[in-house]
Design an enzyme around this catalytic site. Sequence first.
Site, PDB file in Angstrom:
ATOM      1  N   HIS A   1       5.804  -0.628  -2.768  1.00 20.87           N
ATOM      2  CA  HIS A   1       5.375   0.132  -3.949  1.00 20.87           C
ATOM      3  C   HIS A   1       5.473   1.640  -3.752  1.00 20.87           C
ATOM      4  CE1 HIS A   1       2.936  -3.645  -5.310  1.00 20.87           C
ATOM      5  NE2 HIS A   1       4.221  -3.768  -5.498  1.00 20.87           N
TER       6      HIS A   1
ATOM      7  N   GLY B   1      -5.438  -9.044   3.082  1.00 16.69           N
ATOM      8  CA  GLY B   1      -6.030  -8.154   2.092  1.00 16.69           C
ATOM      9  C   GLY B   1      -5.252  -7.968   0.811  1.00 16.69           C
TER      10      GLY B   1
ATOM     11  N   ASN C   1       0.824  -1.211   0.000  1.00 14.40           N
ATOM     12  CA  ASN C   1       0.000   0.000   0.000  1.00 14.40           C
ATOM     13  C   ASN C   1       0.856   1.257   0.000  1.00 14.40           C
ATOM     14  OD1 ASN C   1      -1.993  -1.858   0.145  1.00 14.40           O
ATOM     15  ND2 ASN C   1      -2.501  -1.510   2.293  1.00 14.40           N
TER      16      ASN C   1
ATOM     17  N   ASP D   1      -0.581   4.233   0.771  1.00 11.57           N
ATOM     18  CA  ASP D   1      -1.402   5.256   1.432  1.00 11.57           C
ATOM     19  C   ASP D   1      -0.840   5.815   2.740  1.00 11.57           C
ATOM     20  OD1 ASP D   1      -2.049   3.218   3.340  1.00 11.57           O
ATOM     21  OD2 ASP D   1      -3.759   2.571   2.135  1.00 11.57           O
TER      22      ASP D   1
ATOM     23  N   CYS E   1      15.975  13.025 -12.752  1.00  9.54           N
ATOM     24  CA  CYS E   1      17.196  12.809 -11.948  1.00  9.54           C
ATOM     25  C   CYS E   1      16.922  12.066 -10.651  1.00  9.54           C
ATOM     26  CB  CYS E   1      17.881  14.136 -11.659  1.00  9.54           C
ATOM     27  SG  CYS E   1      17.003  15.175 -10.478  1.00  9.54           S
TER      28      CYS E   1
ATOM     29  N   ALA F   1     -10.599  -7.561   7.128  1.00 12.84           N
ATOM     30  CA  ALA F   1      -9.360  -7.504   7.914  1.00 12.84           C
ATOM     31  C   ALA F   1      -9.565  -6.774   9.245  1.00 12.84           C
ATOM     32  CB  ALA F   1      -8.274  -6.823   7.098  1.00 12.84           C
TER      33      ALA F   1
HETATM   34  P1  OAD Z   1      -6.114  -6.138  -5.059  1.00 19.32           P
HETATM   35  O1  OAD Z   1      -7.167  -5.135  -5.399  1.00 19.32           O
HETATM   36  O2  OAD Z   1      -5.503  -6.914  -6.149  1.00 19.32           O
HETATM   37  O3  OAD Z   1      -6.691  -7.161  -3.993  1.00 19.32           O
HETATM   38  C1  OAD Z   1      -7.361  -6.750  -2.853  1.00 19.32           C
HETATM   39  C2  OAD Z   1      -7.613  -7.970  -2.002  1.00 19.32           C
HETATM   40  O4  OAD Z   1      -8.173  -7.541  -0.785  1.00 19.32           O
HETATM   41  C3  OAD Z   1      -8.595  -8.979  -2.617  1.00 19.32           C
HETATM   42  O5  OAD Z   1      -8.074 -10.281  -2.462  1.00 19.32           O
HETATM   43  C4  OAD Z   1      -9.862  -8.787  -1.787  1.00 19.32           C
HETATM   44  O6  OAD Z   1     -10.595  -9.992  -1.629  1.00 19.32           O
HETATM   45  C5  OAD Z   1      -9.293  -8.349  -0.463  1.00 19.32           C
HETATM   46  N1  OAD Z   1     -10.168  -7.501   0.361  1.00 19.32           N
HETATM   47  C6  OAD Z   1     -10.988  -6.499  -0.014  1.00 19.32           C
HETATM   48  N2  OAD Z   1     -11.565  -5.914   1.040  1.00 19.32           N
HETATM   49  C7  OAD Z   1     -11.075  -6.552   2.136  1.00 19.32           C
HETATM   50  C8  OAD Z   1     -11.268  -6.409   3.541  1.00 19.32           C
HETATM   51  N3  OAD Z   1     -12.071  -5.480   4.063  1.00 19.32           N
HETATM   52  N4  OAD Z   1     -10.594  -7.247   4.359  1.00 19.32           N
HETATM   53  C9  OAD Z   1      -9.771  -8.198   3.867  1.00 19.32           C
HETATM   54  N5  OAD Z   1      -9.552  -8.384   2.566  1.00 19.32           N
HETATM   55  C10 OAD Z   1     -10.181  -7.567   1.701  1.00 19.32           C
HETATM   56  O7  OAD Z   1      -5.007  -5.338  -4.215  1.00 19.32           O
HETATM   57  P2  OAD Z   1      -3.503  -5.734  -3.904  1.00 19.32           P
HETATM   58  O8  OAD Z   1      -3.349  -7.194  -3.698  1.00 19.32           O
HETATM   59  O9  OAD Z   1      -3.035  -4.822  -2.835  1.00 19.32           O
HETATM   60  O10 OAD Z   1       0.396  -2.140  -7.362  1.00 19.32           O
HETATM   61  O11 OAD Z   1      -2.820  -5.331  -5.258  1.00 19.32           O
HETATM   62  C11 OAD Z   1      -1.444  -5.447  -5.391  1.00 19.32           C
HETATM   63  C12 OAD Z   1      -0.915  -4.356  -6.268  1.00 19.32           C
HETATM   64  O12 OAD Z   1      -1.649  -4.308  -7.498  1.00 19.32           O
HETATM   65  C13 OAD Z   1      -1.085  -2.952  -5.716  1.00 19.32           C
HETATM   66  O13 OAD Z   1      -0.088  -2.602  -4.766  1.00 19.32           O
HETATM   67  C14 OAD Z   1      -0.969  -2.120  -6.949  1.00 19.32           C
HETATM   68  C15 OAD Z   1      -1.837  -2.918  -7.886  1.00 19.32           C
HETATM   69  O14 OAD Z   1      -1.570  -2.802  -9.209  1.00 19.32           O
HETATM   70  C16 OAD Z   1       0.935  -1.068  -7.940  1.00 19.32           C
HETATM   71  O15 OAD Z   1       0.311  -0.045  -8.137  1.00 19.32           O
HETATM   72  C17 OAD Z   1       2.382  -1.245  -8.290  1.00 19.32           C
END
Ligand code: OAD
Length: 235
Positions: free
Chosen positions: A114, A179, A97, A99, A125, A223
Amino acid sequence: MNLKETIKKDKKCVVLTGSGVSAESGIPTFRGEKGLWKEYRPEELATPQAFTRNPPLVWKWYNWRRGIIGKAEPNPAHYVISDMENFFTDFILITQNIDGLHRKAGNKKILELHGNIWENKCFNCEKKFGEIDSLEPQKCECGGYIRPNVVWFGESLDREVLETAFLKSKEAEICFVLGTSGLVQPAASLPYVAKENGAYIIEINLERTPISSIVDEFIPGKAGKVMEGMKKLFV
Ligand code: OAD
């Protein structure tokens, strides 16, 4: 194995988080029904090519995301992960994340794989800049545009951060995965590395993911809610 028996202060603990951890803080995830990548195409906004093509568009999109993130507060998942840092003598939080909510909740031992949306750097630069409050992208003294200090598609992760993440995962005895869809490399490999080296893996997610097949415990649910229930294990 019972979680209470597994969780011991002196075990090496790694926590890997993805955007699902911030969902209860009101920040959209990337994939799924209401995910960011449903509405926007990553290659149009989150790539170096996109920024070269249209810096104001990409800057505007990040300003919009900063607007959402700026209003968000950490939720119980962030706070309990912060308790975990105080509980385990050897702890590291690896997050995908950008954020900054983990830091806001009190975590200090963080690897931001990330990057961070509040930081910026020169596209040319790589000079680092802090927060920039501007509607238009600014330029560095070298003439290059200043961009958010986040990892875009097609870019490499910071080498030192990544090496530490792999090393810590290899050494881990307990690994929490919260998550994340487990679809984005190299972050998605970290639980596998931990597992190969004998760590006990606990996954918390709304739904099963590719990582679920190797975990020791899968806890379905939000979560924040699940972690609130586990809070007492970390005091
Ligand atoms: P995703 O959007 O791919 O996945 C989010 C996950 O969180 C899913 O498996 C959902 O089921 C789960 N989820 C949603 N709400 C939830 C909650 N309240 N409690 C628990 N689980 C929950 O997001 P990421 O896996 O973070 O990269 O994605 C990885 C990367 O893909 C990001 O960092 C970003 C993106 O492209 C870059 O920007 C480089």
